[in-house]
Write a protein that holds these residues in place. Structure first.
Motif, PDB file in Angstrom:
ATOM      1  N   ARG A  64     -12.663  10.430  13.373  1.00 55.45           N
ATOM      2  CA  ARG A  64     -13.635  10.757  12.320  1.00 55.45           C
ATOM      3  C   ARG A  64     -13.604  12.240  11.967  1.00 55.45           C
ATOM      4  NH1 ARG A  64     -19.048   7.496  14.377  1.00 55.45           N
ATOM      5  NH2 ARG A  64     -18.324   5.418  13.936  1.00 55.45           N
ATOM      6  N   HIS A  65     -12.945  13.028  12.806  1.00 52.96           N
ATOM      7  CA  HIS A  65     -12.967  14.477  12.609  1.00 52.96           C
ATOM      8  C   HIS A  65     -11.731  14.968  11.883  1.00 52.96           C
ATOM      9  CE1 HIS A  65     -16.382  14.357  15.262  1.00 52.96           C
ATOM     10  NE2 HIS A  65     -15.656  13.772  16.192  1.00 52.96           N
ATOM     11  N   SER A  66     -11.097  14.053  11.128  1.00 51.59           N
ATOM     12  CA  SER A  66      -9.914  14.430  10.365  1.00 51.59           C
ATOM     13  C   SER A  66      -9.932  13.695   9.036  1.00 51.59           C
ATOM     14  CB  SER A  66      -8.653  14.048  11.141  1.00 51.59           C
ATOM     15  OG  SER A  66      -8.557  12.635  11.254  1.00 51.59           O
ATOM     16  N   THR A  67      -8.952  14.018   8.200  1.00 50.33           N
ATOM     17  CA  THR A  67      -8.792  13.270   6.958  1.00 50.33           C
ATOM     18  C   THR A  67      -8.152  11.934   7.332  1.00 50.33           C
ATOM     19  OG1 THR A  67      -8.396  15.387   5.889  1.00 50.33           O
ATOM     20  CG2 THR A  67      -7.926  13.410   4.610  1.00 50.33           C
ATOM     21  N   SER A  68      -8.964  11.025   7.806  1.00 46.02           N
ATOM     22  CA  SER A  68      -8.465   9.789   8.413  1.00 46.02           C
ATOM     23  C   SER A  68      -7.820   8.864   7.393  1.00 46.02           C
ATOM     24  CB  SER A  68      -9.622   9.041   9.094  1.00 46.02           C
ATOM     25  OG  SER A  68     -10.296   9.873   9.989  1.00 46.02           O
ATOM     26  N   ALA A  69      -7.000   7.952   7.927  1.00 39.02           N
ATOM     27  CA  ALA A  69      -6.393   6.928   7.089  1.00 39.02           C
ATOM     28  C   ALA A  69      -7.480   5.978   6.603  1.00 39.02           C
ATOM     29  CB  ALA A  69      -5.341   6.178   7.889  1.00 39.02           C
ATOM     30  N   ASN A  70      -7.380   5.567   5.344  1.00 39.10           N
ATOM     31  CA  ASN A  70      -8.333   4.590   4.817  1.00 39.10           C
ATOM     32  C   ASN A  70      -8.096   3.202   5.405  1.00 39.10           C
ATOM     33  OD1 ASN A  70      -7.671   6.484   2.057  1.00 39.10           O
ATOM     34  ND2 ASN A  70      -9.783   6.273   2.693  1.00 39.10           N
ATOM     35  N   PHE A  71      -6.811   2.895   5.645  1.00 42.51           N
ATOM     36  CA  PHE A  71      -6.447   1.582   6.170  1.00 42.51           C
ATOM     37  C   PHE A  71      -5.634   1.777   7.448  1.00 42.51           C
ATOM     38  CE2 PHE A  71      -6.486   1.447   1.501  1.00 42.51           C
ATOM     39  CZ  PHE A  71      -7.591   0.622   1.322  1.00 42.51           C
ATOM     40  N   VAL A  72      -6.107   1.187   8.524  1.00 44.68           N
ATOM     41  CA  VAL A  72      -5.441   1.309   9.817  1.00 44.68           C
ATOM     42  C   VAL A  72      -4.933  -0.065  10.239  1.00 44.68           C
ATOM     43  CG1 VAL A  72      -5.670   1.987  12.240  1.00 44.68           C
ATOM     44  CG2 VAL A  72      -6.923   3.236  10.473  1.00 44.68           C
ATOM     45  N   MET A  73      -3.617  -0.180  10.467  1.00 50.64           N
ATOM     46  CA  MET A  73      -3.002  -1.433  10.901  1.00 50.64           C
ATOM     47  C   MET A  73      -2.571  -1.273  12.359  1.00 50.64           C
ATOM     48  SD  MET A  73      -2.995  -2.667   7.762  1.00 50.64           S
ATOM     49  CE  MET A  73      -2.938  -2.018   6.084  1.00 50.64           C
ATOM     50  N   VAL A  74      -3.049  -2.154  13.220  1.00 51.21           N
ATOM     51  CA  VAL A  74      -2.710  -2.071  14.644  1.00 51.21           C
ATOM     52  C   VAL A  74      -2.108  -3.400  15.083  1.00 51.21           C
ATOM     53  CG1 VAL A  74      -3.532  -1.567  16.968  1.00 51.21           C
ATOM     54  CG2 VAL A  74      -4.671  -0.520  14.999  1.00 51.21           C
TER      55      VAL A  74
ATOM     56  N   ARG B 211     -14.428   1.659  -7.162  1.00 52.07           N
ATOM     57  CA  ARG B 211     -15.053   2.924  -6.780  1.00 52.07           C
ATOM     58  C   ARG B 211     -14.564   4.030  -7.709  1.00 52.07           C
ATOM     59  NH1 ARG B 211     -15.050   3.576  -0.217  1.00 52.07           N
ATOM     60  NH2 ARG B 211     -16.216   1.680   0.301  1.00 52.07           N
ATOM     61  N   PRO B 212     -15.360   5.087  -7.896  1.00 55.09           N
ATOM     62  CA  PRO B 212     -14.965   6.176  -8.819  1.00 55.09           C
ATOM     63  C   PRO B 212     -13.622   6.795  -8.460  1.00 55.09           C
ATOM     64  CG  PRO B 212     -17.283   6.352  -8.229  1.00 55.09           C
ATOM     65  CD  PRO B 212     -16.723   5.267  -7.369  1.00 55.09           C
ATOM     66  N   GLU B 213     -13.356   6.969  -7.158  1.00 58.04           N
ATOM     67  CA  GLU B 213     -12.109   7.631  -6.766  1.00 58.04           C
ATOM     68  C   GLU B 213     -10.860   6.766  -6.981  1.00 58.04           C
ATOM     69  OE1 GLU B 213     -13.928   5.963  -2.878  1.00 58.04           O
ATOM     70  OE2 GLU B 213     -14.602   6.817  -4.778  1.00 58.04           O
ATOM     71  N   LEU B 214     -11.067   5.489  -7.353  1.00 60.56           N
ATOM     72  CA  LEU B 214      -9.935   4.585  -7.556  1.00 60.56           C
ATOM     73  C   LEU B 214      -9.710   4.258  -9.032  1.00 60.56           C
ATOM     74  CD1 LEU B 214     -10.605   2.048  -4.638  1.00 60.56           C
ATOM     75  CD2 LEU B 214      -8.950   3.920  -4.666  1.00 60.56           C
TER      76      LEU B 214
ATOM     77  N   LYS C 284      -2.834   8.840  -3.100  1.00 62.77           N
ATOM     78  CA  LYS C 284      -3.502   9.535  -1.992  1.00 62.77           C
ATOM     79  C   LYS C 284      -4.742   8.789  -1.502  1.00 62.77           C
ATOM     80  CE  LYS C 284      -6.146  12.545  -5.120  1.00 62.77           C
ATOM     81  NZ  LYS C 284      -6.438  13.949  -5.506  1.00 62.77           N
ATOM     82  N   GLN C 285      -5.327   7.959  -2.383  1.00 66.59           N
ATOM     83  CA  GLN C 285      -6.535   7.220  -1.976  1.00 66.59           C
ATOM     84  C   GLN C 285      -6.199   6.047  -1.037  1.00 66.59           C
ATOM     85  OE1 GLN C 285      -5.324   7.589  -5.048  1.00 66.59           O
ATOM     86  NE2 GLN C 285      -6.918   8.047  -6.562  1.00 66.59           N
ATOM     87  N   LEU C 286      -4.921   5.729  -0.909  1.00 65.97           N
ATOM     88  CA  LEU C 286      -4.516   4.578  -0.108  1.00 65.97           C
ATOM     89  C   LEU C 286      -3.797   5.023   1.162  1.00 65.97           C
ATOM     90  CD1 LEU C 286      -3.192   2.184  -2.916  1.00 65.97           C
ATOM     91  CD2 LEU C 286      -5.527   2.489  -2.080  1.00 65.97           C
ATOM     92  N   SER C 287      -4.326   6.038   1.820  1.00 68.54           N
ATOM     93  CA  SER C 287      -3.699   6.513   3.056  1.00 68.54           C
ATOM     94  C   SER C 287      -3.723   5.397   4.093  1.00 68.54           C
ATOM     95  CB  SER C 287      -4.422   7.763   3.576  1.00 68.54           C
ATOM     96  OG  SER C 287      -5.798   7.502   3.742  1.00 68.54           O
TER      97      SER C 287
ATOM     98  N   LEU D 127       0.807  -1.218   0.000  1.00 65.03           N
ATOM     99  CA  LEU D 127       0.000   0.000   0.000  1.00 65.03           C
ATOM    100  C   LEU D 127       0.842   1.271   0.000  1.00 65.03           C
ATOM    101  CD1 LEU D 127      -2.777  -1.006   2.569  1.00 65.03           C
ATOM    102  CD2 LEU D 127      -3.114  -0.607   0.130  1.00 65.03           C
ATOM    103  N   THR D 128       2.009   1.213   0.643  1.00 64.72           N
ATOM    104  CA  THR D 128       2.807   2.442   0.807  1.00 64.72           C
ATOM    105  C   THR D 128       4.156   2.389   0.120  1.00 64.72           C
ATOM    106  OG1 THR D 128       3.936   1.724   2.843  1.00 64.72           O
ATOM    107  CG2 THR D 128       1.745   2.700   3.092  1.00 64.72           C
ATOM    108  N   GLY D 129       4.631   1.210  -0.258  1.00 71.81           N
ATOM    109  CA  GLY D 129       5.964   1.096  -0.847  1.00 71.81           C
ATOM    110  C   GLY D 129       7.063   1.307   0.161  1.00 71.81           C
ATOM    111  N   ARG D 130       6.718   1.240   1.454  1.00 72.31           N
ATOM    112  CA  ARG D 130       7.694   1.485   2.513  1.00 72.31           C
ATOM    113  C   ARG D 130       7.531   0.460   3.630  1.00 72.31           C
ATOM    114  NH1 ARG D 130       9.898   6.622   1.988  1.00 72.31           N
ATOM    115  NH2 ARG D 130      10.624   6.614   4.147  1.00 72.31           N
ATOM    116  N   ILE D 131       8.567   0.302   4.417  1.00 78.28           N
ATOM    117  CA  ILE D 131       8.533  -0.558   5.597  1.00 78.28           C
ATOM    118  C   ILE D 131       9.517   0.022   6.614  1.00 78.28           C
ATOM    119  CG2 ILE D 131      10.279  -2.145   4.650  1.00 78.28           C
ATOM    120  CD1 ILE D 131       8.831  -4.404   6.116  1.00 78.28           C
TER     121      ILE D 131
END
Length: 532
Positions: free
Chosen positions: A281-291, A96-99, A165-168, A46-50
């Motif tokens: 929810r009150h921010s430009t949240s990450a689409n994918f959250v890994m915990v 989805r349209p944005e993708l 940007k759609q894969l935050s 998703l990010t190209g980074r580790i």
């Protein structure tokens, strides 16, 4: 949202495919089952980074699946042609349209199907093919990754140079959350999602003004230094604030908690703050959250508060992947989200009845994770049944159940039907023991019959003519004289009353006795069934 994940040749995964839940995914599994590797692979694609670094910087021989490498080395060593090991990670997304810019058919699906997605492939670099072929004449298990390249592409077959940007994506690893540098890479990333572009710009402008004011305060020092002519060409030296991008405000302005720098907060608090920021929810949240293991470094009360916040904050446009070793986390967030991973396979119980999910959510302390991870399970009604069964099993087979990978779990008054439904959803090999309580066997079997399976999940009930509960069953099979000797009960005491009143104490004395008792028929049958 991610609809499918494919991982080929990466670390523990030789050939793995997963269809995640749309919203919440609770990833559990035994040690070394691949939980963290799954999160790692997702983040890479998703990010190209580790670890905050690019793939090229982190690539090493240990990323490649050891079985694939061993097979390659074996075949090449005997002169058999074999393709060089590769790594492929593909992330399939909802259409989805944005993708749309990620939409295409440049993926490994057969038959070919177009959908949005991204892939990361690590393969031999054609420019070094001769060097690789020379190395392969006498290969070792450590691949020469210097001769490899990585291709990070969208399914539209376009090279990716930065995360779309759609894969935050936000990653919170509670195991190693402390940062010695004040604000680590992942926190900077999460804070970035929490600030609006206008806010970020305003802070940057203010910070530049502060640096400009500092430069003014250095004027007197610079006037004096200008007289020294210390450079070879006689040019003056002066002091000024660095205005380049590398000295941006993100590396200097650090978050504080109760006036204490974030990096000096407790590890549990750091993890909780990162999770809250990533899922807000009150921010430009990450689409994918890994915990990774949210339970780490938290007291039971703090964990309960964190889980409550996570429940409240999971957004409709967010997909959460969380690994855990905690039954509390698993029960509270919902068994329906469970993904049980093990090497190249997984089990999913998203179809679990909603009432059963709610049932375990009301019992967050119950150790459902033991049921999820055990290969064979014996469910008993209470602690005394557990102790006595283990003793009878050991008498029959010479080993305790756990030594043979069999977990004996007390339901402690829980519904047999709910526990069996969970075991059936995970397709576990289960023996359930229960008292007859004076009821016909058919009447007791009917409510749970839908979750039983011949040779896989069986219900064993105490004999009707031998007593309603365990204690009279023991008396019926062994006689009062033997049991009084084992339990140390005098003839004056009523054996049945004492055993009923002192269930756990009686079970402990039976377990430690040098005298072997005869197991009730249903316990003996259950032991032989689960042993196999």
């Amino acid at each position: 949202m991610i609809t499918k994940i494919k991982i080929h040749g990466y670390r523990i995964y030789k050939k793995f495919e997963l269809a995640p839940n749309k919203k919440l995914n609770l990833i559990v599994g035994a040690n070394e089952a691949g939980k963290s590797t799954l999160i790692e692979a997702l983040t890479l694609a998703l990010t190209g980074r580790i670890n905050g670094r690019g793939v090229a910087e982190e690539l090493n021989p240990y990323w490649f699946n050891t079985d694939v490498v061993a097979d390659f080395v074996k075949r090449r060593s005997i002169g058999v042609a074999a393709p060089f090991p590769k790594i492929l990670i593909e992330i399939y997304l909802e259409d989805r349209p944005e993708l749309q810019e990620l939409l295409g058919a440049a993926n490994s699906d057969l038959p070919v199907k177009a959908c949005p997605g991204v892939s990361l492939e690590i393969e031999p670099n054609p420019e070094y093919l001769e060097d690789l072929q020379a190395w392969a004449k006498a290969p070792s298990h450590l691949l020469p990754v210097e001769y490899y390249r990585h291709e990070w592409r969208s399914f539209a077959d376009k090279q990716l140079y930065a995360r779309p940007k759609q894969l935050s994506t936000a990653l919170i690893d509670s195991r190693t959350v402390r940062s010695s540098s004040g604000v680590d890479y992942h926190l900077r990333q999460i804070l970035g999602y929490s600030l609006e572009p206008a806010e970020r710009a305003a802070i940057a402008v203010a910070y530049r003004q502060v640096k400009a004011e500092m430069s003014e305060r250095l004027k007197d020092v610079n006037d004096r230094l200008s007289e020294q002519r210390a450079t070879p060409h006689g040019h003056p030296i002066s002091l000024a604030m660095d205005q380049s991008a590398r000295s941006s405000w993100e590396g200097v302005v650090t978050p504080h908690v109760n006036d204490v720098p974030f990096s000096m907060s407790g590890q549990g608090q750091q993890a909780a703050i990162k999770i809250a920021l990533a899922m807000s929810r009150h921010s430009t949240s990450a689409n994918f959250v890994m915990v990774e293991e949210p339970e780490n470094h938290l007291s039971h009360t703090s964990l309960a508060q964190l889980i409550s916040r996570m429940e409240e904050m999971i957004g409709e446009e967010q997909q959460v992947f969380a690994t855990t070793h905690s039954s509390f986390v698993l029960n509270r967030l919902g068994l329906g989200a469970l993904l049980l991973v093990g090497n190249d396979s997984y089990s999913k119980i998203s179809d679990l009845d909603g009432e059963t999910v709610k049932y375990f959510q009301k019992l967050p302390g119950y150790d459902t994770l033991r049921m999820a991870l055990a290969s064979k399970i014996v469910l008993v009604e209470g602690p005394s049944d557990e102790i006595v069964f283990e003793r009878f099993f050991c008498d029959i087979f010479g080993k305790r159940p756990m030594e043979l990978g069999i977990d004996v779990i007390s339901m402690r008054g829980l519904s047999i039907a709910r526990c069996l439904e969970l075991c059936a959803a995970l397709d576990k090999h289960v023996a359930v023991l229960r008292d007859n309580d004076g009821h016909a066997h058919d009447d007791l079997r009917a409510p749970v019959a839908q979750w039983l399976a011949d040779g896989r999940r069986e219900l064993f009930i105490g004999g009707l003519g031998e007593g309603a509960t365990l204690e009279p069953q023991l008396i019926a099979h062994n006689g009062e004289v033997v049991l009084r000797k084992v339990l140390g009960i005098t003839p004056a005491a009523d054996l049945g009353t004492w055993m009923t009143r002192e269930k756990t104490e009686g079970a402990l004395r039976i377990a430690s006795s040098e005298i072997k008792l005869i197991a009730p028929a249903y316990m003996s049958a259950a032991a032989k069934f689960i042993h196999g």
